[in-house]
Design a protein around this motif. Structure first.
Motif, PDB file in Angstrom:
ATOM      1  N   VAL A   1       0.830  -1.202   0.000  1.00 15.00           N
ATOM      2  CA  VAL A   1       0.000   0.000   0.000  1.00 15.00           C
ATOM      3  C   VAL A   1       0.868   1.256   0.000  1.00 15.00           C
ATOM      4  CG1 VAL A   1      -1.823   1.261   1.208  1.00 15.00           C
ATOM      5  CG2 VAL A   1      -1.872  -1.230   1.136  1.00 15.00           C
ATOM      6  N   ARG A   2       1.961   1.220   0.738  1.00 15.50           N
ATOM      7  CA  ARG A   2       2.863   2.379   0.734  1.00 15.50           C
ATOM      8  C   ARG A   2       3.456   2.594  -0.653  1.00 15.50           C
ATOM      9  NH1 ARG A   2       4.829   0.242   5.879  1.00 15.50           N
ATOM     10  NH2 ARG A   2       4.021   1.531   7.594  1.00 15.50           N
ATOM     11  N   ARG A   3       3.758   1.497  -1.352  1.00 10.65           N
ATOM     12  CA  ARG A   3       4.325   1.657  -2.692  1.00 10.65           C
ATOM     13  C   ARG A   3       3.317   2.290  -3.637  1.00 10.65           C
ATOM     14  NH1 ARG A   3       7.544  -2.482  -6.781  1.00 10.65           N
ATOM     15  NH2 ARG A   3       8.034  -0.841  -8.282  1.00 10.65           N
ATOM     16  N   VAL A   4       2.056   1.886  -3.506  1.00  4.34           N
ATOM     17  CA  VAL A   4       1.027   2.514  -4.334  1.00  4.34           C
ATOM     18  C   VAL A   4       0.962   4.007  -4.034  1.00  4.34           C
ATOM     19  CG1 VAL A   4      -1.451   2.634  -4.805  1.00  4.34           C
ATOM     20  CG2 VAL A   4      -0.338   0.405  -4.571  1.00  4.34           C
ATOM     21  N   ARG A   5       0.956   4.349  -2.748  1.00  5.78           N
ATOM     22  CA  ARG A   5       0.898   5.755  -2.346  1.00  5.78           C
ATOM     23  C   ARG A   5       2.110   6.532  -2.873  1.00  5.78           C
ATOM     24  NH1 ARG A   5      -3.495   8.450  -1.735  1.00  5.78           N
ATOM     25  NH2 ARG A   5      -4.784   7.899   0.029  1.00  5.78           N
ATOM     26  N   GLU A   6       3.283   5.949  -2.725  1.00  4.62           N
ATOM     27  CA  GLU A   6       4.501   6.630  -3.173  1.00  4.62           C
ATOM     28  C   GLU A   6       4.529   6.779  -4.688  1.00  4.62           C
ATOM     29  OE1 GLU A   6       7.526   4.203  -1.535  1.00  4.62           O
ATOM     30  OE2 GLU A   6       7.206   4.896   0.539  1.00  4.62           O
ATOM     31  N   THR A   7       4.014   5.778  -5.391  1.00  7.54           N
ATOM     32  CA  THR A   7       3.966   5.850  -6.852  1.00  7.54           C
ATOM     33  C   THR A   7       3.049   6.975  -7.301  1.00  7.54           C
ATOM     34  OG1 THR A   7       4.375   3.473  -7.065  1.00  7.54           O
ATOM     35  CG2 THR A   7       3.386   4.577  -8.958  1.00  7.54           C
ATOM     36  N   LEU A   8       1.931   7.119  -6.618  1.00  7.47           N
ATOM     37  CA  LEU A   8       1.001   8.199  -6.975  1.00  7.47           C
ATOM     38  C   LEU A   8       1.597   9.569  -6.659  1.00  7.47           C
ATOM     39  CD1 LEU A   8      -2.357   6.646  -5.695  1.00  7.47           C
ATOM     40  CD2 LEU A   8      -1.514   6.776  -8.056  1.00  7.47           C
ATOM     41  N   GLY A   9       2.402   9.637  -5.600  1.00  6.25           N
ATOM     42  CA  GLY A   9       3.070  10.885  -5.251  1.00  6.25           C
ATOM     43  C   GLY A   9       2.239  11.773  -4.352  1.00  6.25           C
ATOM     44  N   GLN A  10       2.918  12.652  -3.661  1.00  8.14           N
ATOM     45  CA  GLN A  10       2.226  13.572  -2.758  1.00  8.14           C
ATOM     46  C   GLN A  10       1.332  14.521  -3.537  1.00  8.14           C
ATOM     47  OE1 GLN A  10       5.065  15.623  -0.256  1.00  8.14           O
ATOM     48  NE2 GLN A  10       4.302  14.527   1.541  1.00  8.14           N
TER      49      GLN A  10
ATOM     50  N   GLU B   1      -5.208   4.126   7.484  1.00 10.79           N
ATOM     51  CA  GLU B   1      -4.665   5.490   7.462  1.00 10.79           C
ATOM     52  C   GLU B   1      -4.014   5.838   6.129  1.00 10.79           C
ATOM     53  OE1 GLU B   1      -5.561   7.284  10.077  1.00 10.79           O
ATOM     54  OE2 GLU B   1      -6.491   5.385  10.657  1.00 10.79           O
ATOM     55  N   LEU B   2      -3.668   4.840   5.334  1.00 13.09           N
ATOM     56  CA  LEU B   2      -3.020   5.095   4.046  1.00 13.09           C
ATOM     57  C   LEU B   2      -4.016   5.192   2.897  1.00 13.09           C
ATOM     58  CD1 LEU B   2       0.046   2.666   4.321  1.00 13.09           C
ATOM     59  CD2 LEU B   2       0.049   5.151   4.576  1.00 13.09           C
ATOM     60  N   THR B   3      -5.289   4.959   3.190  1.00 12.13           N
ATOM     61  CA  THR B   3      -6.297   4.959   2.139  1.00 12.13           C
ATOM     62  C   THR B   3      -7.194   6.187   2.249  1.00 12.13           C
ATOM     63  OG1 THR B   3      -7.915   3.725   3.455  1.00 12.13           O
ATOM     64  CG2 THR B   3      -6.331   2.450   2.165  1.00 12.13           C
TER      65      THR B   3
ATOM     66  N   THR C   1      -5.418  11.193  -7.546  1.00 12.56           N
ATOM     67  CA  THR C   1      -5.915   9.817  -7.614  1.00 12.56           C
ATOM     68  C   THR C   1      -6.292   9.340  -6.222  1.00 12.56           C
ATOM     69  OG1 THR C   1      -4.475   9.340  -9.502  1.00 12.56           O
ATOM     70  CG2 THR C   1      -5.387   7.464  -8.304  1.00 12.56           C
ATOM     71  N   ARG C   2      -7.512   8.846  -6.085  1.00  6.08           N
ATOM     72  CA  ARG C   2      -7.996   8.362  -4.797  1.00  6.08           C
ATOM     73  C   ARG C   2      -7.697   6.873  -4.656  1.00  6.08           C
ATOM     74  NH1 ARG C   2      -8.146  13.259  -2.881  1.00  6.08           N
ATOM     75  NH2 ARG C   2      -9.885  14.541  -3.599  1.00  6.08           N
ATOM     76  N   LEU C   3      -7.358   6.459  -3.430  1.00  6.83           N
ATOM     77  CA  LEU C   3      -7.042   5.068  -3.142  1.00  6.83           C
ATOM     78  C   LEU C   3      -8.117   4.481  -2.228  1.00  6.83           C
ATOM     79  CD1 LEU C   3      -5.191   2.605  -3.281  1.00  6.83           C
ATOM     80  CD2 LEU C   3      -3.859   3.584  -1.397  1.00  6.83           C
ATOM     81  N   VAL C   4      -8.789   3.451  -2.723  1.00  6.39           N
ATOM     82  CA  VAL C   4      -9.831   2.772  -1.958  1.00  6.39           C
ATOM     83  C   VAL C   4      -9.392   1.340  -1.705  1.00  6.39           C
ATOM     84  CG1 VAL C   4     -12.230   2.002  -1.936  1.00  6.39           C
ATOM     85  CG2 VAL C   4     -11.642   4.186  -2.997  1.00  6.39           C
ATOM     86  N   TYR C   5      -9.463   0.920  -0.454  1.00  6.14           N
ATOM     87  CA  TYR C   5      -9.140  -0.470  -0.140  1.00  6.14           C
ATOM     88  C   TYR C   5     -10.440  -1.246   0.010  1.00  6.14           C
ATOM     89  CZ  TYR C   5      -7.002  -4.631   1.708  1.00  6.14           C
ATOM     90  OH  TYR C   5      -6.582  -5.933   1.865  1.00  6.14           O
ATOM     91  N   PHE C   6     -10.549  -2.369  -0.709  1.00  9.50           N
ATOM     92  CA  PHE C   6     -11.710  -3.247  -0.620  1.00  9.50           C
ATOM     93  C   PHE C   6     -11.334  -4.441   0.262  1.00  9.50           C
ATOM     94  CE2 PHE C   6     -12.688  -0.825  -4.390  1.00  9.50           C
ATOM     95  CZ  PHE C   6     -14.069  -0.658  -4.318  1.00  9.50           C
ATOM     96  N   ASP C   7     -11.909  -4.483   1.449  1.00 15.32           N
ATOM     97  CA  ASP C   7     -11.651  -5.569   2.392  1.00 15.32           C
ATOM     98  C   ASP C   7     -12.666  -6.672   2.129  1.00 15.32           C
ATOM     99  OD1 ASP C   7     -11.553  -7.274   4.590  1.00 15.32           O
ATOM    100  OD2 ASP C   7     -11.109  -5.676   6.016  1.00 15.32           O
ATOM    101  N   GLY C   8     -12.235  -7.743   1.488  1.00 17.44           N
ATOM    102  CA  GLY C   8     -13.129  -8.831   1.127  1.00 17.44           C
ATOM    103  C   GLY C   8     -13.215  -9.933   2.152  1.00 17.44           C
TER     104      GLY C   8
END
Length: 384
Positions: free
Chosen positions: A102-111, A135-137, A115-122
């Motif tokens: 998840v941190r890599r996704v956040r870092e790739t998107l950049g500060q 906290e990262l989503t 782009t919004r990040l949604v986590y789907f907890d299945g």
């Protein structure tokens, strides 16, 4: 040169690339990024795919899917071309591995990325396995949520409130479980927790025929509840088995132990007036909805401690709740076996709600509200 996003679309046959004429230019591009490791979890995406045409037409939402594992650097950098990333991971991953992804996704998107990040907890249960991930989503979507937000500040024995219950009532140890402690830290931003949709929308349920509850029935009560004695689910179901077997002298009761084919199982439900459906790894299971579609009155432990959608768990309206120890099972069954009109009314209302929720209109509205909640959550976080 072909972009990473275009390569991804072509490799998975993405909807946007093949939509053809007749659709307006999408207002929102969404990428579902998943490790694909748990079938039941992946089914959380099933209604998105099933209704993707309507989502594109009514909401301007264009959807791609991409495998998480095996992404090269170009694939990671292609994430920034989307307005919305929907991420899903297997509960079998370690906490550190999940956080790294998840941190890599956040870092790739950049500060400052739009782009919004949604986590789907299945996961089947209502707990949050990795509270730090919330906290990262921008939004954390669950199939069902605890009615009392304070439950997200609890630490459970095992993965969830249900494993915790098994440990407390039966002395079950989860020391050797793959996840010995669930939700060890409180969810700091409960506003990010969002109620999505439950397994009623899974492909398996969407394909089921509806059987009228008025059809002739040769079984009064069925309860296919036996599990391996080594499983902690046995701690939850032992009271159900004892209660069901005690009713056999009064009514036609089926409490089978042997596994059967899907066809035989379906026939069993269609022959029953009442189906007793205990908890599994989570509060809800496919049997709940299979029973409703088969024309059975659904009887299960009280689920008033959770919120879920579609809501087919309104006591006395769409199901009949019993105590978690099943001490009142006989009384509940007696009430509805002596009043066929009341039994049929509850089953028909459950079938009506389920049929409505499986239609495209219900789901499109659910996604519309989710997108609005995502923007609202982002605005609230920005104000803090």
């Amino acid at each position: 040169m072909t972009s990473a996003r275009e390569r991804l679309r072509r490799s998975v046959g993405g909807f946007v690339a093949s939509a053809g004429a007749g659709f307006a230019r999408p207002a929102t591009r969404m990428l579902l990024l998943s490790d694909g490791r748990e079938y039941t979890s992946e089914q959380q995406f099933a209604p998105i795919w099933r209704h993707r045409n309507r989502l594109r037409r009514d909401l301007g939402l264009a959807i791609d899917w991409g495998p998480l594992d095996g992404q090269d650097d170009a694939g990671w950098h292609g994430l920034s071309g989307y307005d919305l990333i929907g991420l899903k991971l297997s509960f079998r991953r370690s906490a550190s591995e999940a956080m790294d992804i998840v941190r890599r996704v956040r870092e790739t998107l950049g500060q400052g990325s739009a782009t919004r990040l949604v986590y789907f907890d299945g996961d089947d249960d209502s707990a949050v396995l990795w509270p730090e991930l919330v906290e990262l989503t921008d939004l954390y979507v669950k199939k069902h949520l605890f009615t009392d937000p304070a439950d997200y500040r609890r630490a459970f024995i095992g993965k969830s409130n249900l494993t915790d219950h098994a440990a407390r009532v039966a002395g079950r140890s989860f020391a050797d479980d793959i996840i010995p402690i669930g939700q060890p830290e409180p969810v700091l931003t409960p506003a990010k927790l969002y109620l999505g949709w439950n397994i009623a929308l899974d492909d398996k349920i969407a394909r089921l025929p509806t059987v009228a509850p008025t059809t002739p029935r040769s079984i009064d009560i069925c309860g296919r509840v036996h599990v391996s004695p080594d499983s902690w689910l046995g701690d939850l179901r032992a009271p159900a088995i004892a209660a069901l077997e005690s009713l056999a002298g009064r009514w036609r009761v089926a409490v089978p132990r042997a596994r059967v084919s899907q066809a035989a199982y379906d026939a069993e439900l269609r022959a029953a007036r009442i189906c007793v459906s205990p908890f599994g790894y989570g509060e809800l299971c496919w049997r709940d909805f299979e029973a409703i579609q088969a024309g059975c009155l659904l009887v299960k432990p009280d689920v008033g401690h959770i919120r879920t959608a579609p809501d087919l768990f309104e006591a006395g309206v769409t199901y009949a709740p019993v105590r978690w120890d099943y001490a009142d099972l006989e009384g509940v069954c007696a009430r509805y076996l002596s009043d066929e009109g009341a039994r049929i009314a509850i089953v028909e209302e459950g079938q009506r709600r389920l049929r409505e929720s499986l239609g495209p209109g219900w789901f499109v509205e659910r996604m519309r509200v989710l997108l609005a909640a995502l923007e609202k959550a982002a605005d609230e976080i920005a104000k803090e």
